[in-house]
Design an enzyme around this catalytic site. Structure first.
Site: not given
Ligand code: RIB
Length: 298
Positions: A10, A12, A42, A179, A240, A246
């Protein structure tokens, strides 16, 4: 052993906001950053930075080339990522509040164009004992997991975003990293119950799965075989929290695959995600293995 992470890539778009925008409200953002992201990307970067040989499979549009560059720079092999001419790369609109919390709106784009044909062609290159890591941001996930299992691959699932369609996959999963909210949804509960109760219920229904349950500031719990291991969260000043989960998933799986043992792997994962939340962005916030080891020593 090779690791294949078959998942989302993605772009972001991260908007810094004083509070999350509510229904009917117009809110001006204080800043905008564009980062590489996607749970799949990620986790590939986390797995690779934690020391595994990682292949990423997925799809982007021609606007997502920089995502491939980020994966390559992190040592991830991108030969199984398809570039589609007629589709936009997946993206996320992320609101990031001042205390580091976030909320995420996803647009699947190319991530939803994964086909059984791409899956078959990719899996031909993997075999028994290799690890498949998946999340829930691509199309044909059921076909992917079923095909990987037929080849004798180990399957790790991070069921995010959680949907009922994932329930039939659980008997095929070897590692489940989730989670509290996702655990409650798997058990069809209205809200999260005591973590130990949810773990024992999941293990009663799926006795062969190894589970890591993340609990935010309350740390995480590992349950596998006869072992139950509790790992405290490492408290840091969060900037953040995007990609903290991830990072945890990638470092935990890498620790386990490298034979570190579950207690060490959980500690490794907790430290890596603690570092990640002190930085902005998803993929760019994921630390290197050596940095995590130094952090643990200190
Ligand atoms: O887990 C975070 C991710 O969730 C972000 O990078 C976003 O793109 C979504 O996939």
């Amino acid at each position: 052993m090779k690791t294949l992470c078959f998942g989302s890539l993605n772009i972001d778009n991260v908007y810094h906001v004083s509070h999350f925008v509510s229904r009917g409200e117009t809110l001006a953002a204080n800043a905008l950053n564009i980062f590489s992201g996607g749970k799949g990307l990620n986790q590939s970067i986390a797995l690779s930075r934690a020391g595994l040989e990682v292949y990423h499979a997925g799809a982007i549009g021609s606007d997502g080339q920089f995502l491939l560059d980020e994966l390559k720079q992190a040592g991830v092999d991108t030969r199984y990522v398809r570039i589609l001419d007629d589709t936009r790369t997946g993206h996320a609109i992320i609101q990031k509040s001042e205390d580091g919390d976030n909320c995420i709106l996803l647009f699947g784009g190319a991530n939803q164009k994964i086909t059984p044909d791409q899956i078959d062609q990719t899996l031909e290159n993997f075999s028994e004992g290799d690890l498949l890591v998946v999340q829930n941001e691509i199309s044909e996930l059921g076909y992917l997991v079923g095909s990987a299992k037929k080849r004798g691959m180990l399957v790790a699932l991070n069921p995010s975003p959680m949907e009922d369609s994932l329930l039939p996959l659980l008997p095929l999963v070897d590692y489940l990293i989730l989670n509290e909210i996702e655990a409650a949804q798997f058990l069809q509960l209205d809200q999260a119950a005591y973590p130990e109760f949810m773990l024992s219920e999941l293990l009663r229904q799926f006795p062969n799965v190894t589970i890591a349950l993340t609990l935010g500031k309350d740390g995480s719990i590992y349950a596998g075989g006869s072992q139950l291991i509790r790992q405290n969260a490492i408290i840091v000043q969060a900037v953040d929290t995007t990609a903290a989960g991830d990072t945890f998933t990638g470092f935990l799986l890498a620790g386990l695959m490298k034979g570190d043992g579950p207690a060490a792997a959980m500690k490794f994962a907790a430290a890596a995600s603690a570092i990640a939340v002190t930085r902005l962005g998803a993929a760019p916030s994921i630390p290197m293995r050596d940095e995590v080891l130094r952090f643990l020593e200190s």
